[in-house]
Design a protein around this motif. Structure first.
Motif, PDB file in Angstrom:
ATOM      1  N   LEU A 190       0.854  -1.062   0.208  1.00  0.00           N
ATOM      2  CA  LEU A 190      -0.074  -0.409  -0.115  1.00  0.00           C
ATOM      3  C   LEU A 190       0.989   1.306   0.446  1.00  0.00           C
ATOM      4  O   LEU A 190       0.620   2.387  -1.224  1.00  0.00           O
ATOM      5  CB  LEU A 190      -0.947  -0.289   1.004  1.00  0.00           C
ATOM      6  N   GLN A 191       1.852   0.802   1.108  1.00  0.00           N
ATOM      7  CA  GLN A 191       2.745   2.170   0.698  1.00  0.00           C
ATOM      8  C   GLN A 191       3.633   2.702  -1.082  1.00  0.00           C
ATOM      9  O   GLN A 191       3.784   4.143  -0.913  1.00  0.00           O
ATOM     10  CB  GLN A 191       4.300   2.396   1.771  1.00  0.00           C
ATOM     11  N   VAL A 192       3.547   1.255  -1.609  1.00  0.00           N
ATOM     12  CA  VAL A 192       4.360   1.109  -2.657  1.00  0.00           C
ATOM     13  C   VAL A 192       3.222   2.470  -3.375  1.00  0.00           C
ATOM     14  O   VAL A 192       3.135   3.754  -4.728  1.00  0.00           O
ATOM     15  CB  VAL A 192       4.582   0.862  -3.478  1.00  0.00           C
ATOM     16  N   VAL A 193       1.625   1.878  -3.140  1.00  0.00           N
ATOM     17  CA  VAL A 193       1.110   1.871  -4.634  1.00  0.00           C
ATOM     18  C   VAL A 193       0.515   3.646  -3.716  1.00  0.00           C
ATOM     19  O   VAL A 193       0.322   4.329  -5.131  1.00  0.00           O
ATOM     20  CB  VAL A 193      -0.138   0.912  -4.823  1.00  0.00           C
ATOM     21  N   ALA A 194       0.759   4.262  -3.199  1.00  0.00           N
ATOM     22  CA  ALA A 194       0.024   5.746  -2.805  1.00  0.00           C
ATOM     23  C   ALA A 194       0.940   6.402  -3.059  1.00  0.00           C
ATOM     24  O   ALA A 194       0.585   7.322  -3.486  1.00  0.00           O
ATOM     25  CB  ALA A 194       0.462   5.261  -1.222  1.00  0.00           C
ATOM     26  N   ALA A 195       2.239   5.779  -3.259  1.00  0.00           N
ATOM     27  CA  ALA A 195       3.344   6.820  -3.509  1.00  0.00           C
ATOM     28  C   ALA A 195       3.193   7.059  -5.152  1.00  0.00           C
ATOM     29  O   ALA A 195       3.940   8.186  -6.233  1.00  0.00           O
ATOM     30  CB  ALA A 195       4.942   6.014  -3.147  1.00  0.00           C
ATOM     31  N   ILE A 196       2.691   6.218  -6.031  1.00  0.00           N
ATOM     32  CA  ILE A 196       2.248   5.928  -7.718  1.00  0.00           C
ATOM     33  C   ILE A 196       1.655   7.408  -7.505  1.00  0.00           C
ATOM     34  O   ILE A 196       0.747   8.040  -7.639  1.00  0.00           O
ATOM     35  CB  ILE A 196       2.078   5.193  -8.422  1.00  0.00           C
ATOM     36  N   PRO A 197       2.646   8.540  -8.464  1.00  0.00           N
ATOM     37  CA  PRO A 197       2.083  10.065  -9.070  1.00  0.00           C
ATOM     38  C   PRO A 197       0.962   9.391  -9.586  1.00  0.00           C
ATOM     39  O   PRO A 197       1.001   8.735 -10.874  1.00  0.00           O
ATOM     40  CB  PRO A 197       3.216  10.760  -9.332  1.00  0.00           C
ATOM     41  N   GLY A 253      -7.521   2.387  -0.299  1.00  0.00           N
ATOM     42  CA  GLY A 253      -7.511   3.859  -0.074  1.00  0.00           C
ATOM     43  C   GLY A 253      -6.181   4.269  -0.533  1.00  0.00           C
ATOM     44  O   GLY A 253      -6.089   5.433  -0.155  1.00  0.00           O
ATOM     45  N   VAL A 254      -5.731   3.290  -1.211  1.00  0.00           N
ATOM     46  CA  VAL A 254      -4.274   3.894  -2.280  1.00  0.00           C
ATOM     47  C   VAL A 254      -5.418   4.314  -3.049  1.00  0.00           C
ATOM     48  O   VAL A 254      -6.077   4.091  -3.776  1.00  0.00           O
ATOM     49  CB  VAL A 254      -3.745   2.962  -2.437  1.00  0.00           C
ATOM     50  N   PRO A 255      -4.260   5.187  -4.657  1.00  0.00           N
ATOM     51  CA  PRO A 255      -5.110   5.364  -6.092  1.00  0.00           C
ATOM     52  C   PRO A 255      -4.833   4.181  -6.613  1.00  0.00           C
ATOM     53  O   PRO A 255      -3.828   3.767  -7.056  1.00  0.00           O
ATOM     54  CB  PRO A 255      -3.926   6.259  -6.255  1.00  0.00           C
ATOM     55  N   TRP A 256      -5.575   2.385  -6.399  1.00  0.00           N
ATOM     56  CA  TRP A 256      -5.514   1.268  -6.802  1.00  0.00           C
ATOM     57  C   TRP A 256      -5.344   1.751  -8.226  1.00  0.00           C
ATOM     58  O   TRP A 256      -5.252   0.406  -9.703  1.00  0.00           O
ATOM     59  CB  TRP A 256      -6.614   0.822  -6.435  1.00  0.00           C
ATOM     60  N   GLN A 285       5.192   4.608 -21.925  1.00  0.00           N
ATOM     61  CA  GLN A 285       5.011   6.233 -21.742  1.00  0.00           C
ATOM     62  C   GLN A 285       4.689   6.208 -20.233  1.00  0.00           C
ATOM     63  O   GLN A 285       4.922   6.685 -19.207  1.00  0.00           O
ATOM     64  CB  GLN A 285       4.358   6.825 -22.228  1.00  0.00           C
ATOM     65  N   ALA A 286       4.405   5.719 -19.412  1.00  0.00           N
ATOM     66  CA  ALA A 286       3.098   5.618 -18.504  1.00  0.00           C
ATOM     67  C   ALA A 286       4.407   4.795 -17.155  1.00  0.00           C
ATOM     68  O   ALA A 286       3.548   5.358 -15.540  1.00  0.00           O
ATOM     69  CB  ALA A 286       1.927   5.136 -18.437  1.00  0.00           C
ATOM     70  N   ILE A 287       4.498   3.848 -17.556  1.00  0.00           N
ATOM     71  CA  ILE A 287       5.407   3.136 -16.110  1.00  0.00           C
ATOM     72  C   ILE A 287       6.162   3.726 -15.062  1.00  0.00           C
ATOM     73  O   ILE A 287       7.194   5.192 -15.631  1.00  0.00           O
ATOM     74  CB  ILE A 287       6.020   1.471 -16.417  1.00  0.00           C
ATOM     75  N   TRP A 288       6.626   3.652 -13.940  1.00  0.00           N
ATOM     76  CA  TRP A 288       7.166   4.508 -12.758  1.00  0.00           C
ATOM     77  C   TRP A 288       7.704   2.947 -11.425  1.00  0.00           C
ATOM     78  O   TRP A 288       7.065   2.468 -11.632  1.00  0.00           O
ATOM     79  CB  TRP A 288       5.877   4.767 -11.798  1.00  0.00           C
ATOM     80  N   PHE A 289       9.069   3.782 -11.520  1.00  0.00           N
ATOM     81  CA  PHE A 289       9.734   3.411 -10.712  1.00  0.00           C
ATOM     82  C   PHE A 289      10.090   4.270  -9.836  1.00  0.00           C
ATOM     83  O   PHE A 289      10.073   5.236  -9.810  1.00  0.00           O
ATOM     84  CB  PHE A 289      10.705   3.098 -11.283  1.00  0.00           C
ATOM     85  N   PRO A 290       9.603   3.771  -8.093  1.00  0.00           N
ATOM     86  CA  PRO A 290      10.318   4.503  -7.092  1.00  0.00           C
ATOM     87  C   PRO A 290      11.656   4.373  -7.041  1.00  0.00           C
ATOM     88  O   PRO A 290      12.185   4.207  -7.615  1.00  0.00           O
ATOM     89  CB  PRO A 290       9.669   3.466  -6.143  1.00  0.00           C
TER      90      PRO A 290
END
Length: 109
Positions: free
Chosen positions: A10-17, A59-62, A102-107
């Motif tokens: 959930l922390q990782v998902v919450a961080a996805i911009p 509760g996160v941007p699922w 174009q959309a993939i994100w890596f913390p």
């Protein structure tokens, strides 16, 4: 599945911009890499990430978590695609999938 793993997902998902996404597999890889660097045994894979999201992801941007083909969860695809469009996430011309390149994100960590 333990609470620590659930919290980590959930922390990782919450961080996805906004405008970006991660796949279930990418989230699992990020968490496995973090575990190894911390000297812990990696746990879970894409299916376990999916279980976390289905049980506790409200509760996160699922909608910013998609499968390897760029598709959102089938049960919520229209809602997810609408939210992804609102986020200005790059979608395929038919609007049915995310353009992962174009959309993939890596913390950053």
């Amino acid at each position: 599945m333990d609470d620590d793993y659930l919290d980590e997902v959930l922390q990782v998902v919450a961080a996805i911009p906004a405008g970006r996404v991660m796949t279930y597999g990418t989230i699992a890889e990020v968490l496995a890499d973090r575990a190894v660097r911390a000297g812990r045994q990696p746990r879970g894979g894409p299916r376990q990430v999916g279980q976390v999201m289905s049980r506790a992801g409200g509760g996160v941007p699922w909608w910013r978590v998609v499968n390897a083909a760029g598709r959102p969860p089938a049960r919520h695809d229209r809602t997810a695609l609408d939210r992804l469009a609102d986020d200005d996430t790059p979608l395929t011309p038919d609007g049915e999938r995310v353009r992962l390149r174009q959309a993939i994100w890596f913390p950053e960590d």
